[in-house]
Design a protein around this motif. Structure first.
Motif, PDB file in Angstrom:
ATOM      1  N   PHE A  23      40.474  44.721  54.729  1.00 64.85           N
ATOM      2  CA  PHE A  23      40.437  46.173  54.609  1.00 64.85           C
ATOM      3  C   PHE A  23      39.657  46.720  55.797  1.00 64.85           C
ATOM      4  CE2 PHE A  23      41.274  44.838  50.318  1.00 64.85           C
ATOM      5  CZ  PHE A  23      42.154  45.802  49.854  1.00 64.85           C
ATOM      6  N   SER A  54      38.435  37.613  43.104  1.00 59.96           N
ATOM      7  CA  SER A  54      38.515  36.468  44.011  1.00 59.96           C
ATOM      8  C   SER A  54      39.707  36.572  44.969  1.00 59.96           C
ATOM      9  CB  SER A  54      38.589  35.165  43.212  1.00 59.96           C
ATOM     10  OG  SER A  54      39.648  35.215  42.296  1.00 59.96           O
ATOM     11  N   LYS A  56      43.145  37.078  43.913  1.00 56.27           N
ATOM     12  CA  LYS A  56      44.413  36.587  43.382  1.00 56.27           C
ATOM     13  C   LYS A  56      45.530  37.614  43.570  1.00 56.27           C
ATOM     14  CE  LYS A  56      42.725  36.152  39.200  1.00 56.27           C
ATOM     15  NZ  LYS A  56      41.382  36.707  39.387  1.00 56.27           N
ATOM     16  N   SER A  57      45.237  38.847  43.166  1.00 56.61           N
ATOM     17  CA  SER A  57      46.286  39.871  43.287  1.00 56.61           C
ATOM     18  C   SER A  57      46.656  40.115  44.737  1.00 56.61           C
ATOM     19  CB  SER A  57      45.827  41.181  42.652  1.00 56.61           C
ATOM     20  OG  SER A  57      45.675  41.026  41.272  1.00 56.61           O
ATOM     21  N   HIS A 220      43.439  34.801  34.208  1.00 60.33           N
ATOM     22  CA  HIS A 220      42.035  34.478  33.985  1.00 60.33           C
ATOM     23  C   HIS A 220      41.921  33.287  33.045  1.00 60.33           C
ATOM     24  CE1 HIS A 220      40.852  38.705  35.069  1.00 60.33           C
ATOM     25  NE2 HIS A 220      39.985  37.979  35.702  1.00 60.33           N
TER      26      HIS A 220
HETATM   27  N1  LIG Z   1      40.635  49.235  48.658  1.00 62.97           N
HETATM   28  C1  LIG Z   1      39.818  48.200  48.869  1.00 62.97           C
HETATM   29  N2  LIG Z   1      38.841  48.255  49.802  1.00 62.97           N
HETATM   30  C2  LIG Z   1      38.023  47.225  50.014  1.00 62.97           C
HETATM   31  N3  LIG Z   1      38.080  46.080  49.324  1.00 62.97           N
HETATM   32  C3  LIG Z   1      39.011  45.949  48.369  1.00 62.97           C
HETATM   33  C4  LIG Z   1      39.929  46.995  48.088  1.00 62.97           C
HETATM   34  N4  LIG Z   1      40.742  46.574  47.090  1.00 62.97           N
HETATM   35  C5  LIG Z   1      40.356  45.331  46.771  1.00 62.97           C
HETATM   36  N5  LIG Z   1      39.325  44.956  47.540  1.00 62.97           N
HETATM   37  C6  LIG Z   1      38.619  43.668  47.487  1.00 62.97           C
HETATM   38  O1  LIG Z   1      39.538  42.617  47.448  1.00 62.97           O
HETATM   39  C7  LIG Z   1      39.053  41.592  46.582  1.00 62.97           C
HETATM   40  C8  LIG Z   1      40.181  40.912  45.893  1.00 62.97           C
HETATM   41  O2  LIG Z   1      40.845  41.792  45.033  1.00 62.97           O
HETATM   42  P1  LIG Z   1      42.023  41.315  44.063  1.00 62.97           P
HETATM   43  O3  LIG Z   1      42.582  42.508  43.428  1.00 62.97           O
HETATM   44  O4  LIG Z   1      42.959  40.447  44.805  1.00 62.97           O
HETATM   45  O5  LIG Z   1      41.212  40.442  43.000  1.00 62.97           O
HETATM   46  P2  LIG Z   1      41.774  39.659  41.740  1.00 62.97           P
HETATM   47  O6  LIG Z   1      41.444  38.228  41.945  1.00 62.97           O
HETATM   48  O7  LIG Z   1      43.188  39.976  41.501  1.00 62.97           O
HETATM   49  O8  LIG Z   1      40.860  40.226  40.600  1.00 62.97           O
HETATM   50  P3  LIG Z   1      41.272  40.596  39.089  1.00 62.97           P
HETATM   51  O9  LIG Z   1      41.230  39.306  38.335  1.00 62.97           O
HETATM   52  O10 LIG Z   1      40.176  41.500  38.660  1.00 62.97           O
HETATM   53  O11 LIG Z   1      42.600  41.230  39.106  1.00 62.97           O
HETATM   54  C9  LIG Z   1      38.083  42.267  45.627  1.00 62.97           C
HETATM   55  O12 LIG Z   1      36.907  41.531  45.570  1.00 62.97           O
HETATM   56  C10 LIG Z   1      37.796  43.601  46.239  1.00 62.97           C
HETATM   57  O13 LIG Z   1      36.436  43.671  46.597  1.00 62.97           O
END
Ligand SMILES: Nc1ncnc2c1ncn2[C@@H]1O[C@H](COP(=O)(O)OP(=O)(O)OP(=O)(O)O)[C@@H](O)[C@H]1O
Ligand SMILES: [Mg+2]
Lengths: 334, 312
Positions: A23, A54, A56-57, A220
C-alpha cells in the motif's frame, strides 16, 4: 507418447511466483504481502490459514489481479496454466470464468437492486456469449445445483428476500457458472450460522469433485481445513511460514507458529480438557520493516539469528513439507 | 401497496386543501381592498361598494370560503377580479404551456449537465476533470439566476444576436434555450455534486467489487450496477425541481419576458386578484404534491427494498 519426467505429475492450474502486495504511503510502499510463491494443482484443495491480517485475502486477490485500492501488486507473476495473467498486456478474459472467487461477505456481495437472475446470467452472457433465454435456463440449472429449493422463483427475487445461506449459495452459483479451473473461497462461511456452514462447505466440496475444480480455501478454522483440504499453506505476517500435506502439517508441524496455531484450536484431534493455548504476544503491524523473522518476538524457540535474518521457505527433510524457520521443530513420533 | 396508495392519496388531498385554505386566508389578511383595486383610485365610495357586492366580498369570510370550496369541487376556479370576464382557469391554461416547457427545459439542463459531470468526477476523483467540475459547480451554485440571465441576454442575445432577445415565438424551443439554461444551471451544479457523492459511495461497495471479480466489463458495471443506485437521488431531485418549477419561476420568466404562471401569480398578488392568487397557488401546490407522489411511486420500481416495505 511423451516420456519425460513430468508425465506422471498432476498439472498445475495456478502458479504464484514471488508476488508482493503493498500500500502506498508518504514515502514509498508498505509491503504487506512479501514475495509469496506457491502453486495449486488441477482439482487440488488447498487451505490457506493464518491469523487475521496475515495477508490471506490480499494473496487471493493478487491471484485475481485485483487488490483493493489503494493496494498494488508490486512484484511477481501469476500463471494460469501456462499463461502469464499478471502481464499487463494480457487480456483479462479469465477473471470470473477461469478463476472465480466467493468473497468473505455474501450478505453484501450481491447488488440489492438487481434481480438474482440477472446477476447470475450476466456471467453466462458475458463470458460464454449465451443468448438471454439460454442463459436463463442455464442459470436456473445452476441455482438448482447449489441446492436452492425454488430456482425459478429465486431468479426473479432480489437479494434482500433471501437468507444469508441462500445468498451465499447464489454467490457460489455465480462463481461456478463458467466452470472455473480454480475457485477461491475466502472464508465462505464466517457470516453464516454453524449449521449452514457445513452445508456450504459440503456444497463446495461436491462441486470441486464433480467439475475437477481446484479450490483455495481461506479459513481461520483449522478443523475445517483439516477436513476439506489435502494441503495447507500457513501464513504469518504476509509470508508463507509452512506448507505441506494436511496430515504432515497438523501432526508434525515444523514451524513454531504452526504448532501454536494448532494448539490454539479446541478439540482438533483429541477431546482432552486441557486449557486452550493462546499464542503469546500480538501479531506484528503489517508493513513495518522487519529485519529478522517476524514471529521471533513471540517465538519460544527463537535464537539470535532469528532476530537478524529472515528465514527462507525451504524443503525440509520430509518431502513436500516446506518450512521457513531457522530452528524447525523436530519430528517426534508419539 | 393499495393501502399505502390510499393513505398517500388522502395525504395529497389534505395537503392541497390545507395550502388552498392558507392561500385564501392570506389573500384577505394582506392590507389593501380588492374592490378598491378593481374600481380604481378615482372611483366613488358607492361604486366601490357596488363592486364589492358584485364580487361577493361583502359576505362573511366563512360564506366566501364555503363558496370558494364549493366552486373548487366543481373544478371552477372563479373569475379574475383584475382581468374582467376572464376565468382564472383559462388564464392559467394559457400561461401553463410556457411554464411547463420552461420547467422541462430547466430540468433537462440539470440532468444533461449534472449527471455526466457527477459520474465522471466520481470515476476519476481528484483528477483535473474533477477539479474543473467542482469549480464549475461552485460557480453554478453561487451565481444568482437574474445575473446569469441578464449576462446571457446581453452577450448572446443582444451583442451577438445568436438568440432572441425577449418574449416567446416560433419555434418556442428557440426562445427557451437561454431561459431554461438560466433556470437549470444551479440545479445542474447541485446534481453533479450529489451524483458524484452517490456514485463514489456505490463504487466502494462490496457488490461492485464482486462484479469486478466476476469479470464484468466496466461499462456494464456502470450501466447495471452503479447507475441504478444513483437513480434514487436523481429521481428525487428531478421530481422536486419539476414540481417546483411548474408552479411558476418568476425571476426567469420576468427576465426573459415569458408569460408563464410565475408572472401571472406575481401580477395577481400585486392587484389583489384573490381568485387568481388562489388559482395559481392551487396549481403550484398540486404540481408539488403530484411530483412528490410520482417520485414516491418510482422508488418502488427502483428499489425492491422499498417495495417490500410497502407491501407489508
Ligand atoms: N487499505 C489498506 N492500507 C494499508 N494496509 C492495509 C489496507 N488493507 C489491508 N491492509 C493490510 O494488509 C494486511 C493483510 O490484509 P488481509 O485482508 O489480506 O488479511 P487477512 O489475512 O485476509 O485477514 P482476515 O482473516 O481478517 O480476513 C493487513 O494486516 C492490513 O494491515
Ligand atoms: Mg481476509
Amino acid at each position: 507418447m511423451k516420456l519425460d519426467s513430468t508425465v506422471n505429475r498432476i498439472p498445475t492450474v495456478v502458479r504464484v511466483n514471488s508476488v508482493s502486495v503493498g500500500f502506498p504511503n508518504r514515502d514509498g510502499m508498505d509491503e504487506v504481502v512479501h514475495s509469496i510463491s506457491f502453486s495449486i494443482d488441477v482439482a487440488e484443495r488447498v487451505g490457506l490459514v493464518g491469523e487475521s491480517g496475515s495477508g490471506k485475502s490480499l494473496t487471493s486477490r493478487a491471484i485475481m489481479q485485483l487488490v483493493p485500492k489503494p493496494g498494488q501488486i508490486t512484484s511477481g507473476t501469476v500463471l494460469l496454466e501456462e499463461r502469464n495473467i499478471s502481464d499487463s498486456e494480457s487480456k483479462i478474459d479469465w477473471r470470473g470464468s477461469e478463476i472465480a472467487i466467493i468473497s468473505q461477505d455474501p450478505l453484501t456481495s450481491l447488488n440489492p437492486l438487481v434481480k438474482i437472475g440477472v446477476q447470475i446470467s450476466e456471467m453466462l452472457i458475458h463470458h460464454k456469449g449465451m443468448q438471454k433465454s439460454e442463459a436463463r435456463i442455464e442459470s436456473i440449472n445452476l441455482l438448482k445445483s447449489v441446492g436452492l429449493p425454488n430456482p425459478k422463483r429465486t431468479m426473479n427475487q432480489y437479494p434482500n428476500s433471501l437468507s444469508g445461506g441462500m445468498r451465499q449459495r447464489v454467490a457460489i452459483a455465480i462463481a461456478i457458472s463458467c466452470k472455473p479451473k480454480l475457485l477461491i473461497a475466502d472464508e465462505p462461511t464466517t457470516a453464516l450460522d454453524v449449521t449452514i456452514q457445513s452445508q456450504v462447505l459440503d456444497l463446495i466440496e461436491s462441486i470441486s469433485t464433480e467439475n475437477q475444480t481446484a479450490v483455495l480455501l481461506i479459513s481461520h478454522d483449522l478443523a475445517v481445513v483439516a477436513n476439506f483440504c489435502s494441503r495447507i499453506i500457513v501464513m504469518y505476517d504476509g509470508r508463507i511460514v509452512e506448507t505441506g500435506p494436511v496430515n504432515e502439517i497438523l501432526n508434525f508441524p515444523k514451524h513454531p507458529y504452526t504448532q501454536a496455531l494448532i494448539a490454539s484450536v479446541p478439540d482438533l484431534f483429541d477431546t482432552s480438557r486441557e486449557r486452550l493455548q493462546t499464542i503469546p504476544g500480538s501479531p506484528p503491524i503489517a508493513g513495518r520493516i522487519n529485519l529478522g523473522c517476524s514471529f521471533a518476538p513471540r517465538c519460544t524457540h527463537a535464537s539470535d539469528i532469528c532476530l537478524t535474518h529472515i528465514p527462507k521457505l525451504e524443503v525440509s527433510s520430509d518431502a513436500d513439507q516446506e518450512v521457513a524457520c531457522h530452528n524447525p521443530l523436530k519430528r517426534v513420533s508419539s | 401497496m393499495s393501502r399505502w396508495l390510499i393513505r398517500r392519496t388522502a395525504q395529497m388531498f389534505a395537503v392541497v386543501w390545507g395550502v388552498m385554505t392558507l392561500a385564501f386566508i392570506l389573500a384577505f389578511i394582506v392590507p389593501g381592498d380588492p374592490a378598491r383595486m378593481v374600481a380604481g383610485p378615482n372611483a366613488s365610495p358607492e361604486a366601490v361598494a357596488n363592486i364589492r357586492h358584485e364580487l361577493g366580498l361583502d359576505q362573511s369570510l366563512l360564506t366566501q370560503y364555503t363558496h370558494f370550496i364549493e366552486r373548487l369541487m366543481h373544478g371552477n376556479l372563479g373569475i379574475s377580479f383584475a382581468l374582467q370576464n376572464q376565468t382564472v382557469g383559462s388564464a392559467i391554461w394559457r400561461a401553463l404551456p410556457f411554464t411547463a416547457a420552461l420547467a422541462i427545459g430547466g430540468v433537462l439542463w440539470e440532468v444533461v449537465l449534472g449527471i455526466p459531470f457527477g459520474i465522471i468526477s466520481a470515476y476519476r476523483p481528484k483528477s483535473i476533470f474533477d477539479r474543473f467540475s467542482t469549480f464549475s459547480a461552485l460557480f453554478g451554485l453561487s451565481t444568482p439566476p437574474f445575473w446569469l440571465g441578464l449576462m446571457l441576454l446581453y452577450f448572446l442575445a443582444f451583442k451577438l444576436s445568436i438568440f432572441p432577445l425577449n418574449g416567446v415565438g416560433h419555434p418556442l424551443i428557440w426562445y427557451l434555450i437561454l431561459p431554461s439554461f438560466t433556470l437549470g444551471v444551479g440545479g445542474a451544479a447541485f446534481y453533479s455534486r450529489i451524483v458524484r457523492t452517490t456514485v463514489l459511495n456505490v463504487l466502494q461497495s462490496p457488490f461492485i467489487e464482486f462484479a469486478q471479480l466476476k469479470g464484468m466489463p466496466a461499462s456494464l458495471i456502470l450501466r447495471r450496477h452503479v447507475i441504478r443506485h444513483a437513480l434514487m437521488p436523481i429521481v428525487t431531485m428531478i421530481g422536486m425541481d419539476l414540481g417546483y418549477f411548474l408552479g411558476g419561476v418568476l425571476i426567469t420568466e420576468s427576465i426573459f419576458g415569458i408569460p408563464g404562471i410565475g408572472q401571472l401569480a406575481f401580477k395577481s398578488i400585486s392587484t389583489l386578484d384573490v381568485p387568481m392568487i388562489t388559482g395559481t397557488v392551487l396549481v403550484a401546490s398540486v404540481f408539488m404534491v403530484l411530483m412528490n407522489f410520482i417520485v414516491d411511486v418510482l422508488y418502488t420500481f427502483i428499489d425492491p427494498r422499498v417495495r417490500l416495505q410497502r407491501n407489508n
